[in-house]
Design an enzyme around this catalytic site. Structure first.
Site, mmCIF file in Angstrom:
data_model
loop_
_atom_site.group_PDB
_atom_site.id
_atom_site.type_symbol
_atom_site.label_atom_id
_atom_site.label_comp_id
_atom_site.label_asym_id
_atom_site.label_seq_id
_atom_site.Cartn_x
_atom_site.Cartn_y
_atom_site.Cartn_z
ATOM 1 N NE ARG A 227 -4.211 -1.787 0.233
ATOM 2 C CZ ARG A 227 -4.387 -2.703 -0.616
ATOM 3 N NH1 ARG A 227 -3.354 -3.164 -1.340
ATOM 4 N NH2 ARG A 227 -5.465 -3.567 -0.482
ATOM 5 C CG HIS A 275 -3.130 -0.913 -6.671
ATOM 6 N ND1 HIS A 275 -3.582 -0.321 -5.431
ATOM 7 C CD2 HIS A 275 -3.313 -2.048 -6.292
ATOM 8 C CE1 HIS A 275 -4.103 -1.205 -4.729
ATOM 9 N NE2 HIS A 275 -3.859 -2.175 -4.997
HETATM 10 P P1 NAP Z 1 -1.364 -11.645 5.174
HETATM 11 O O1 NAP Z 1 -1.850 -13.196 4.780
HETATM 12 O O2 NAP Z 1 -2.560 -11.439 6.187
HETATM 13 O O3 NAP Z 1 -0.148 -11.474 5.642
HETATM 14 C C1 NAP Z 1 0.328 -10.577 6.319
HETATM 15 C C2 NAP Z 1 1.880 -10.588 6.954
HETATM 16 O O4 NAP Z 1 2.409 -9.266 7.528
HETATM 17 C C3 NAP Z 1 1.737 -11.506 8.118
HETATM 18 O O5 NAP Z 1 3.045 -12.317 7.857
HETATM 19 C C4 NAP Z 1 1.891 -10.440 9.384
HETATM 20 O O6 NAP Z 1 2.762 -11.243 10.284
HETATM 21 C C5 NAP Z 1 2.678 -9.329 8.646
HETATM 22 N N1 NAP Z 1 2.422 -8.359 9.571
HETATM 23 C C6 NAP Z 1 1.366 -7.775 9.614
HETATM 24 N N2 NAP Z 1 1.576 -6.469 10.555
HETATM 25 C C7 NAP Z 1 2.872 -6.485 10.933
HETATM 26 C C8 NAP Z 1 3.549 -5.684 11.811
HETATM 27 N N3 NAP Z 1 3.133 -4.773 12.464
HETATM 28 N N4 NAP Z 1 4.874 -6.070 11.907
HETATM 29 C C9 NAP Z 1 5.416 -7.135 11.134
HETATM 30 N N5 NAP Z 1 4.696 -7.976 10.320
HETATM 31 C C10 NAP Z 1 3.389 -7.499 10.320
HETATM 32 O O7 NAP Z 1 -1.505 -10.766 3.924
HETATM 33 P P2 NAP Z 1 -1.526 -10.986 2.320
HETATM 34 O O8 NAP Z 1 -2.547 -11.949 2.084
HETATM 35 O O9 NAP Z 1 -0.291 -11.741 2.260
HETATM 36 O O10 NAP Z 1 -1.586 -9.753 1.939
HETATM 37 C C11 NAP Z 1 -0.603 -8.789 2.158
HETATM 38 C C12 NAP Z 1 -0.903 -7.320 1.845
HETATM 39 O O11 NAP Z 1 -0.653 -7.215 0.364
HETATM 40 C C13 NAP Z 1 -2.444 -6.891 1.841
HETATM 41 O O12 NAP Z 1 -2.850 -6.546 3.035
HETATM 42 C C14 NAP Z 1 -2.367 -5.698 0.781
HETATM 43 O O13 NAP Z 1 -2.054 -4.488 1.383
HETATM 44 C C15 NAP Z 1 -1.285 -6.060 -0.231
HETATM 45 N N6 NAP Z 1 -1.919 -6.346 -1.615
HETATM 46 C C16 NAP Z 1 -1.564 -5.617 -2.570
HETATM 47 C C17 NAP Z 1 -1.853 -5.869 -3.743
HETATM 48 C C18 NAP Z 1 -1.584 -4.919 -5.039
HETATM 49 O O14 NAP Z 1 -1.932 -5.224 -6.109
HETATM 50 N N7 NAP Z 1 -0.712 -3.923 -4.779
HETATM 51 C C19 NAP Z 1 -2.720 -7.079 -4.183
HETATM 52 C C20 NAP Z 1 -3.008 -8.099 -2.959
HETATM 53 C C21 NAP Z 1 -2.394 -7.636 -1.627
HETATM 54 P P3 NAP Z 1 2.089 -12.272 11.287
HETATM 55 O O15 NAP Z 1 2.128 -13.562 10.335
HETATM 56 O O16 NAP Z 1 3.173 -12.382 11.999
HETATM 57 O O17 NAP Z 1 0.847 -11.699 11.646
HETATM 58 C C1 GLV Z 2 -5.152 -5.272 -3.728
HETATM 59 O O1 GLV Z 2 -4.561 -4.332 -3.589
HETATM 60 C C2 GLV Z 2 -5.732 -6.287 -2.877
HETATM 61 O O2 GLV Z 2 -5.582 -5.944 -1.509
HETATM 62 O O3 GLV Z 2 -6.080 -7.440 -3.169
#
Ligand code: NAP
Ligand code: GLV
Length: 312
Positions: A227, A275
């Site tokens: 983000r 994005h």
């Molecule tokens: P997820 O499965 O919830 O994983 C989040 C990770 O971040 C976990 O390893 C978590 O650690 C870590 N984390 C969260 N808060 C933290 C903190 N304060 N300090 C250190 N580590 C922290 O999420 P995901 O599905 O992988 O997605 C991650 C993010 O990618 C989304 O939230 C979104 O913002 C972004 N995204 C972007 C796009 C794009 O197109 N640009 C697309 C999809 C997603 P723990 O496991 O220890 O809790």
């Molecule tokens: C895209 O940004 C997502 O969070 O899936």
């Protein structure tokens, strides 16, 4: 089953595709597209993405909100979010694979010094720059959740030296785990290519700031696929201009679309994508969402519930 599709943040051609896919799986589904909601009290499930804040509280019998993206920051900052309604975020193979493609593409770009080869081409210069073996290239993932873990596994297949930084310790084979406040600086110090795939929460907002960038080794690269709010733009631009950071690939921004006069558009060391790092594909996601609806209708907890106390 009565479903409301309330996704002004998605492309308009997506709604018919969702309707077609869900109807193929459940022929009698009543699929309504916002703002044609019909009687609000009939709505059972809401598929939402970048809804108008306040709009989700209007459905007194909603059994769940299915958020059609992985990151729920837009949703949780809605002051009128009906907090008693379960929220299911998107975890889907199509999205995961597309994010991994993005991470691998841009890590390889920097690892293979592609910016420098592009500059050489512009000067018609033949210079066989050397690059290290992948096992000597240290990639650091901020976040090792669903998306970070898949990206890590694919980076390991290329042989990269991969580490992660998370809240809790991790044990993904081959990935060096750092966690918490005490793990942050050691993680940064060893990281040559930093990839951010964190959720945006109060704790992670502005995490890529001057302090973080200074702790990375001279000549490091930054890839932000999470983000825009994770990056302090002025600090990143200063670090790029000083030469401490050699390049940045940014998919997400504080304001989207990125304003036409934003310095990132023309910065020689910045690669901008709009994005698109990870995309939601109805084709792969629809079945999982139906499975979630079926679990809830059967009184069972669905997978991938958002923990509102953590904010992700
Ligand atoms: P997820 O499965 O919830 O994983 C989040 C990770 O971040 C976990 O390893 C978590 O650690 C870590 N984390 C969260 N808060 C933290 C903190 N304060 N300090 C250190 N580590 C922290 O999420 P995901 O599905 O992988 O997605 C991650 C993010 O990618 C989304 O939230 C979104 O913002 C972004 N995204 C972007 C796009 C794009 O197109 N640009 C697309 C999809 C997603 P723990 O496991 O220890 O809790
Ligand atoms: C895209 O940004 C997502 O969070 O899936």
């Amino acid at each position: 089953v009565i479903v409301l599709y309330n996704c002004p943040g998605m492309m308009s051609e997506d709604a018919p595709q969702w309707r077609a896919l869900l109807t193929r799986l459940v022929p009698d589904i009543d699929f309504r597209v916002w703002p044609d909601i019909g009687r609000a009290e009939e709505i059972e499930f809401i598929l939402a993405w970048k809804h108008k804040p306040g709009d989700l509280k209007r459905y007194p019998n909603a059994k769940a909100i299915f958020w059609l993206g992985a990151g729920v920051d837009h949703l949780v900052k809605d002051p009128d979010l009906p907090r008693q309604v379960p929220i299911v975020r998107l975890v889907d193979d199509g999205l995961t694979r597309s994010m991994t493609e993005y991470v691998v593409q841009h890590v390889l770009h920097y690892h293979r010094r592609q910016d420098e080869f592009d500059a050489l081409q512009r000067r018609r210069e033949w210079n066989q720059l050397v690059y290290p073996l992948a096992r000597h290239r240290k990639v650091g993932l901020l976040g090792l959740g669903v998306l970070g873990s898949d990206a890590a596994e694919k980076l390991l297949m290329f042989g990269f030296d991969v580490a992660s930084w998370t809240r809790s310790p991790k044990s993904l084979p081959g990935v060096q785990s750092f966690h918490g406040e005490s793990g942050f600086l050691p993680f940064l110090k060893r990281t040559e290519i930093l990839v951010c795939i964190l959720p945006l929460t109060p704790e992670t907002t502005g995490i890529i700031d001057a302090r973080t960038l200074t702790a990375l080794p001279q000549g490091a690269f930054v890839i932000n696929a999470a983000r825009g709010g994770h990056v302090v733009d002025a600090d990143l631009i200063a670090a790029l201009d000083s030469g401490h950071i050699a390049g940045a690939t940014l998919d997400v921004f504080h304001e989207e679309p990125l304003p036409a006069d934003h310095p990132y558009w023309v910065h020689p060391k910045v690669r901008v994508t709009p994005h698109v790092a990870g995309q939601t594909f109805a084709e792969t996601a629809a079945a999982g969402i139906l499975e979630g609806m079926q679990s809830i209708s059967a009184g069972k907890p669905p997978k991938n519930l958002v923990d509102l106390t953590k904010g992700y």
